[in-house]
Design an enzyme around this catalytic site. Structure first.
Site, PDB file in Angstrom:
ATOM      1  N   PHE A 286       3.324   4.832   5.608  1.00  0.00           N
ATOM      2  CA  PHE A 286       2.436   3.982   6.400  1.00  0.00           C
ATOM      3  C   PHE A 286       1.467   3.259   5.469  1.00  0.00           C
ATOM      4  CE2 PHE A 286       3.236   8.197   8.147  1.00  0.00           C
ATOM      5  CZ  PHE A 286       4.152   7.866   9.126  1.00  0.00           C
TER       6      PHE A 286
ATOM      7  N   GLY B  17       0.811  -1.208   0.000  1.00  0.00           N
ATOM      8  CA  GLY B  17       0.000   0.000   0.000  1.00  0.00           C
ATOM      9  C   GLY B  17       0.842   1.254   0.000  1.00  0.00           C
ATOM     10  N   CYS B  18       0.384   2.243   0.750  1.00  0.00           N
ATOM     11  CA  CYS B  18       1.087   3.528   0.785  1.00  0.00           C
ATOM     12  C   CYS B  18       2.498   3.407   1.357  1.00  0.00           C
ATOM     13  CB  CYS B  18       0.293   4.539   1.596  1.00  0.00           C
ATOM     14  SG  CYS B  18      -1.281   5.015   0.844  1.00  0.00           S
ATOM     15  N   ALA B  19       2.782   2.311   2.050  1.00  0.00           N
ATOM     16  CA  ALA B  19       4.127   2.095   2.596  1.00  0.00           C
ATOM     17  C   ALA B  19       5.086   1.528   1.558  1.00  0.00           C
ATOM     18  CB  ALA B  19       4.067   1.150   3.792  1.00  0.00           C
TER      19      ALA B  19
END
Length: 371
Positions: free
Chosen positions: A355, A138-140
């Site tokens: 995150f 994901g955003c991480a």
């Protein structure tokens, strides 16, 4: 240690103001006028001025199924990732055949053969290139990808790694879903890609007198170089339902807890202190922070948890305003902006963070090098 030689983000050609997107997307997501009014307020408070979309805005009304959106992801995502990779290799002064390892990350579409295979054919990479495809960070993914590339290069210090992220978040739009999470997502996320060239410690481009590295091809966005010093990954127990996707016939539906900023406020400082303490540093000694542009409340939470001045998250705010949250590509966009603009002296430490689902936190400790 490994060296980040160049970082280049790229965005699709279709760019719209937040107001233009709201006017078209609002009725698709929330046909009830009362919910549409809330959607407008959420979009207006997202900290986003413009977003780049992979398709013309009027084409989203016709996308209703996972099959249709994923076909667009494969076609357009490979093109956008190819642009990013070609530009970053040029900025680094390298050829496609110089690449030994590719780490490709995305969470907005799936492909088999995977994206790195499609890129290999398009770019002309060697047939023996090592590949690490990733879905689910994901955003991480931008920060986690940089960390995993660093791990690879510790074992193969003469290698060239190509890190590439492509996220077409607009394709996850859920028609008729007027949940608060979907309305927030429809006003926050944008489309984009980013690529980075990272080399091992014994590669010629890692040396202090290396030529052909960042900026050698005239790319201002490539900016400074940075050395990866250390990394840390953290999973927060009991948070698996706080962030991620619900996979539907209509595509990927966002799972987004309003409590995510509070989670970061509660845990982030201890995680950052733990990483820095191993290198005799404290948060107060870090002049430069590269923070995932996850949204205004996420940026606020990082600033507050770490006791930072607002200026420390300026590049994150600007990335969010110019492009929205680009998921895994977001932190690489912020890194490129930071390396292009920072006036911090060589040798200064930098902390990069993002995150993602888990909930997970990925931290990377960097050291600035000469231009």
């Amino acid at each position: 240690m490994s060296c980040v030689v160049a970082v280049v983000p790229v965005l699709p050609e279709h760019v719209y103001t937040q107001e233009e997107i709201t006017a078209v997307v609002g009725p698709l997501v929330a046909p009830d006028p009362a919910r549409t009014a809330l959607l407008r307020r959420l979009h207006a408070s997202a900290g986003v001025d413009h977003r780049h979309l992979v398709l013309p805005l009027d084409e989203y009304a016709g996308l209703h199924s996972l099959g249709a959106t994923n076909a667009v992801f494969i076609r357009e995502g490979a093109l956008l990732a190819e642009r990013a990779c070609r530009q970053v290799l040029t900025a680094a002064g390298l050829r496609p055949e110089d690449v030994d390892h590719v780490f490709a990350t995305s969470v907005t579409g799936v492909a088999a053969p995977s994206l790195d295979v499609l890129l290999s054919e398009r770019l002309g990479l060697r047939s023996d290139v090592r590949r690490t495809p990733s879905f689910g960070l994901g955003c991480a993914g931008g920060a986690g990808g940089l960390a995993r590339v660093h791990d690879h290069l510790l074992g193969r210090p003469g290698d060239v790694s190509l890190l590439v992220s492509v996220e077409l978040c607009s394709l996850t739009l859920q028609h008729g879903d007027d949940s608060t999470a979907n309305m927030v997502a429809s006003g926050l996320f944008g489309d984009g890609a980013a690529a980075a060239v990272v080399v091992g410690a014994t590669h010629p481009l890692a040396g202090p007198t290396a030529v052909g590295g960042a900026g050698a091809a005239g790319s201002a966005r490539a900016g400074r170089r940075a050395t990866v010093v250390d990394t840390r990954s953290r999973l927060y127990p009991g948070t698996t339902e706080a962030l991620g996707w619900e996979v539907r016939d209509t595509g990927f539906a966002i799972v987004l807890s309003a409590g995510l900023p509070d989670l970061l406020r509660a845990h982030l400082l201890a995680d950052v202190k733990g990483l820095l303490a191993e290198h005799g540093l404290s948060p107060g000694e870090i002049p430069t922070w590269v923070v995932h542009a996850g949204g205004p409340r996420v940026i606020d939470a990082v600033r507050d948890a770490l006791g930072l001045a607002e200026d420390a998250v300026r590049e994150s705010r600007e990335s969010l305003a110019c492009a929205g949250n680009l998921s895994s590509a977001s932190v690489l966009d912020v890194l490129a902006r930071t390396l292009a603009h920072t006036e911090a002296p060589p040798g200064s430490p930098v902390v990069l963070m993002a995150f993602g689902p888990g909930v997970s936190c990925e931290l990377v400790l960097l050291k600035l090098e000469e231009r």
